[in-house]
Design a protein around this motif. Structure first.
Motif, mmCIF file in Angstrom:
data_model
loop_
_atom_site.group_PDB
_atom_site.id
_atom_site.type_symbol
_atom_site.label_atom_id
_atom_site.label_comp_id
_atom_site.label_asym_id
_atom_site.label_seq_id
_atom_site.Cartn_x
_atom_site.Cartn_y
_atom_site.Cartn_z
ATOM 1 N N VAL A 234 0.834 -1.202 0.000
ATOM 2 C CA VAL A 234 0.000 0.000 0.000
ATOM 3 C C VAL A 234 0.873 1.258 0.000
ATOM 4 N N CYS A 235 1.947 1.244 0.795
ATOM 5 C CA CYS A 235 2.840 2.410 0.844
ATOM 6 C C CYS A 235 3.573 2.601 -0.472
ATOM 7 N N GLU A 236 3.970 1.512 -1.099
ATOM 8 C CA GLU A 236 4.617 1.615 -2.418
ATOM 9 C C GLU A 236 3.676 2.275 -3.420
ATOM 10 N N MET A 237 2.416 1.848 -3.435
ATOM 11 C CA MET A 237 1.469 2.405 -4.396
ATOM 12 C C MET A 237 1.160 3.864 -4.073
ATOM 13 N N ALA A 238 1.132 4.217 -2.780
ATOM 14 C CA ALA A 238 0.917 5.608 -2.399
ATOM 15 C C ALA A 238 2.068 6.474 -2.887
ATOM 16 N N ALA A 239 3.295 5.939 -2.812
ATOM 17 C CA ALA A 239 4.460 6.676 -3.295
ATOM 18 C C ALA A 239 4.381 6.883 -4.802
ATOM 19 N N LEU A 240 3.968 5.834 -5.532
ATOM 20 C CA LEU A 240 3.810 5.977 -6.978
ATOM 21 C C LEU A 240 2.769 7.036 -7.296
ATOM 22 N N HIS A 241 1.639 6.990 -6.611
ATOM 23 C CA HIS A 241 0.568 7.965 -6.827
ATOM 24 C C HIS A 241 1.057 9.392 -6.581
ATOM 25 N N HIS A 242 1.908 9.553 -5.583
ATOM 26 C CA HIS A 242 2.379 10.888 -5.212
ATOM 27 C C HIS A 242 3.455 11.408 -6.150
ATOM 28 N N TYR A 243 4.404 10.561 -6.513
ATOM 29 C CA TYR A 243 5.570 11.033 -7.255
ATOM 30 C C TYR A 243 5.463 10.871 -8.774
ATOM 31 N N ALA A 244 4.846 9.798 -9.229
ATOM 32 C CA ALA A 244 4.848 9.568 -10.683
ATOM 33 C C ALA A 244 3.694 8.669 -11.095
ATOM 34 N N PRO A 245 2.442 9.113 -10.947
ATOM 35 C CA PRO A 245 1.319 8.268 -11.356
ATOM 36 C C PRO A 245 1.394 7.942 -12.841
ATOM 37 N N PHE A 246 0.959 6.739 -13.173
ATOM 38 C CA PHE A 246 1.035 6.301 -14.565
ATOM 39 C C PHE A 246 0.172 7.207 -15.442
ATOM 40 N N GLY A 247 0.739 7.641 -16.561
ATOM 41 C CA GLY A 247 0.028 8.500 -17.502
ATOM 42 C C GLY A 247 0.205 9.974 -17.242
ATOM 43 N N ALA A 248 0.807 10.339 -16.092
ATOM 44 C CA ALA A 248 0.951 11.764 -15.773
ATOM 45 C C ALA A 248 2.071 12.423 -16.556
ATOM 46 N N THR A 249 3.121 11.685 -16.838
ATOM 47 C CA THR A 249 4.245 12.245 -17.579
ATOM 48 C C THR A 249 4.890 11.154 -18.417
ATOM 49 N N PRO A 250 5.308 11.477 -19.629
ATOM 50 C CA PRO A 250 5.912 10.443 -20.478
ATOM 51 C C PRO A 250 7.305 10.017 -20.032
ATOM 52 N N LYS A 251 7.953 10.827 -19.185
ATOM 53 C CA LYS A 251 9.324 10.497 -18.788
ATOM 54 C C LYS A 251 9.514 10.861 -17.322
ATOM 55 N N SER A 252 9.801 9.856 -16.508
ATOM 56 C CA SER A 252 10.010 10.084 -15.082
ATOM 57 C C SER A 252 11.070 9.123 -14.575
ATOM 58 N N ALA A 253 12.078 9.652 -13.891
ATOM 59 C CA ALA A 253 13.148 8.819 -13.351
ATOM 60 C C ALA A 253 12.616 7.855 -12.294
ATOM 61 N N PHE A 254 11.481 8.176 -11.683
ATOM 62 C CA PHE A 254 10.897 7.310 -10.670
ATOM 63 C C PHE A 254 10.639 5.907 -11.218
ATOM 64 N N TRP A 255 10.286 5.837 -12.520
ATOM 65 C CA TRP A 255 9.908 4.561 -13.120
ATOM 66 C C TRP A 255 11.095 3.674 -13.470
ATOM 67 N N ILE A 256 12.324 4.199 -13.386
ATOM 68 C CA ILE A 256 13.485 3.390 -13.767
ATOM 69 C C ILE A 256 13.532 2.102 -12.965
ATOM 70 N N PHE A 257 13.387 2.216 -11.658
ATOM 71 C CA PHE A 257 13.471 1.042 -10.806
ATOM 72 C C PHE A 257 12.131 0.694 -10.159
ATOM 73 N N TRP A 258 11.051 1.325 -10.642
ATOM 74 C CA TRP A 258 9.757 1.078 -10.033
ATOM 75 C C TRP A 258 9.364 -0.392 -10.084
ATOM 76 N N SER A 259 9.573 -1.053 -11.227
ATOM 77 C CA SER A 259 9.122 -2.442 -11.357
ATOM 78 C C SER A 259 9.811 -3.350 -10.343
ATOM 79 N N MET A 260 11.075 -3.057 -10.024
ATOM 80 C CA MET A 260 11.790 -3.866 -9.036
ATOM 81 C C MET A 260 11.193 -3.685 -7.643
ATOM 82 N N PHE A 261 10.916 -2.430 -7.260
ATOM 83 C CA PHE A 261 10.316 -2.178 -5.956
ATOM 84 C C PHE A 261 8.913 -2.775 -5.886
ATOM 85 N N GLU A 262 8.151 -2.595 -6.953
ATOM 86 C CA GLU A 262 6.793 -3.130 -7.000
ATOM 87 C C GLU A 262 6.812 -4.642 -6.826
#
Length: 374
Positions: A234-262
């Motif tokens: 739940v905290c991981e998803m809250a962090a994604l929602h806060h910093y880099a929700p999907f579809g909000a920006t085409p390029k975000s450094a947050f997503w580089i390692f997001w799949s590993m954390f997820e």
């Protein structure tokens, strides 16, 4: 779902049900919000608003389950393994693909047939409409199936460090790809670079689970472990929602390692759920296991039903209260999807599943000792 190569564990089917349900809620809230319904804005509701994470659970669970099978069987016959995978996914997937090409017949090009192997890339026919849009994951799943027997052999020979080495390489690929891709968020969301590490993390979790089988979690700790894993997700998803929700920006450094954390969060949840001692009530257990059994049909068909109802029925307001009406609509559409998925499973999937066979016990192949169906 019963396997020919591993003792049935209802907890796995229950995890499949959870993954499919999370994705369903994600797409329901998109359709409902598009009809003028109330929107979820709290980051603590991100398990729904970023419910695409259900796909991450599916991928992690695939790696976990197949590695469990190998650790149990010790051998995989490559041809028999792929035969079972084809029987498992191709009948329904091909149905979805033919629906997509029928919808887009006026723009169909002969070379589009190759999108059967790459529904997650380019302008795949299945991605042209929400009716068939969920099929993008199947190409990634089948890519994993094709290389899994090799990965399993090397992991058995060299231990978890082999998978860890692959994860380091995946991290390098992610970093380098970020520097040259203008739409890196979508790249990380639906390609090999963005998702393959989730299968590997699932495999690692299975090896950890196997090593710790002799360690009994005290009954009082089971609920605490599950609570901790749930809070982590739940905290991981809250962090994604806060910093880099999907579809909000085409390029975000947050997503580089997001799949590993997820995936690490979901791996922890899988292990905690398997270690959770208390049994579910018998009726609930059967219902959730059935949901897991039909989860493939549920996943591939739910968007078509949701979109059909949104277009033909629209937003139903029996009480005038937005949230109560939303819960009523969730219950009705979820039940309808469940019935449709059960019909699809019994008609399209189950007859082919009966044709599966074991893929390796007592056999030797070019894989040597590691030569076994889900």
């Amino acid at each position: 779902m019963q396997s020919l190569n591993l003792q049935y564990n209802p907890r796995i089917d229950q995890l499949r049900w959870l993954a499919a349900t999370i994705v369903f809620l994600f797409h329901f809230q998109l359709e409902y919000r598009g009809l003028g319904g109330p929107a979820l804005v709290s980051p603590w509701a991100a398990l729904i608003t970023e419910g695409h994470t259900g796909v991450g659970l599916f991928f992690t669970l695939s790696g976990f389950l197949f590695m469990q099978i190998v650790l149990h069987q010790k051998t995989i016959v490559y041809g028999d393994f792929l035969r079972n995978r084809v029987l498992r996914i191709v009948p329904l997937f091909l149905t979805i693909f033919l629906i997509a090409t029928s919808i887009g017949r006026d723009n169909f090009q002969p070379q589009d047939i190759f999108y059967l192997f790459a529904t997650n890339l380019g302008h795949a026919p299945t991605s042209g409409t929400p009716v068939t849009g969920a099929a993008w994951t199947i190409s990634l799943e089948f890519l994993f199936y094709m290389v899994f027997p090799f990965l399993a052999r090397f992991a058995m020979e060299r231990g978890p460090r082999y998978l860890l080495s692959l994860l380091v390489l995946m991290a390098f690929f992610k970093l380098s790809a970020y520097t040259v891709n203008a739409n890196s968020t979508l790249m990380y969301f639906c390609t090999f670079v963005g998702r393959f590490d989730q299968f590997l993390i699932g495999m690692l979790a299975a090896m950890l689970y196997q090593q710790q089988r002799s360690f009994r979690v005290p009954p009082a700790f089971g609920p605490l472990l599950l609570l901790g894993a749930t809070v982590l997700v739940v905290c991981e998803m809250a962090a994604l929602h806060h910093y880099a929700p999907f579809g909000a920006t085409p390029k975000s450094a947050f997503w580089i390692f997001w799949s590993m954390f997820e995936s690490a969060g979901w791996a922890a949840f899988i292990l905690a759920w398997l270690a959770f001692g208390p049994r579910l009530p018998a009726l609930l257990d059967r219902v959730l296991c059935h949901g897991g059994k039909v989860s493939f049909s549920f996943y591939l068909l739910h968007m078509a039903l949701l979109h059909l109802l949104a277009v033909q029925v629209g937003r139903v307001v029996p009480t005038g209260n937005g949230w109560i009406d939303a819960f009523i609509m969730i219950a009705l559409t979820y039940g309808a999807t469940w019935l449709l998925a059960t019909l699809s499973y019994n008609t399209i999937e189950e007859p082919f599943l009966r044709m599966r066979r074991r893929y390796g016990i007592g056999k030797t192949t070019e894989f040597g000792e590691i030569a076994t169906s889900k």
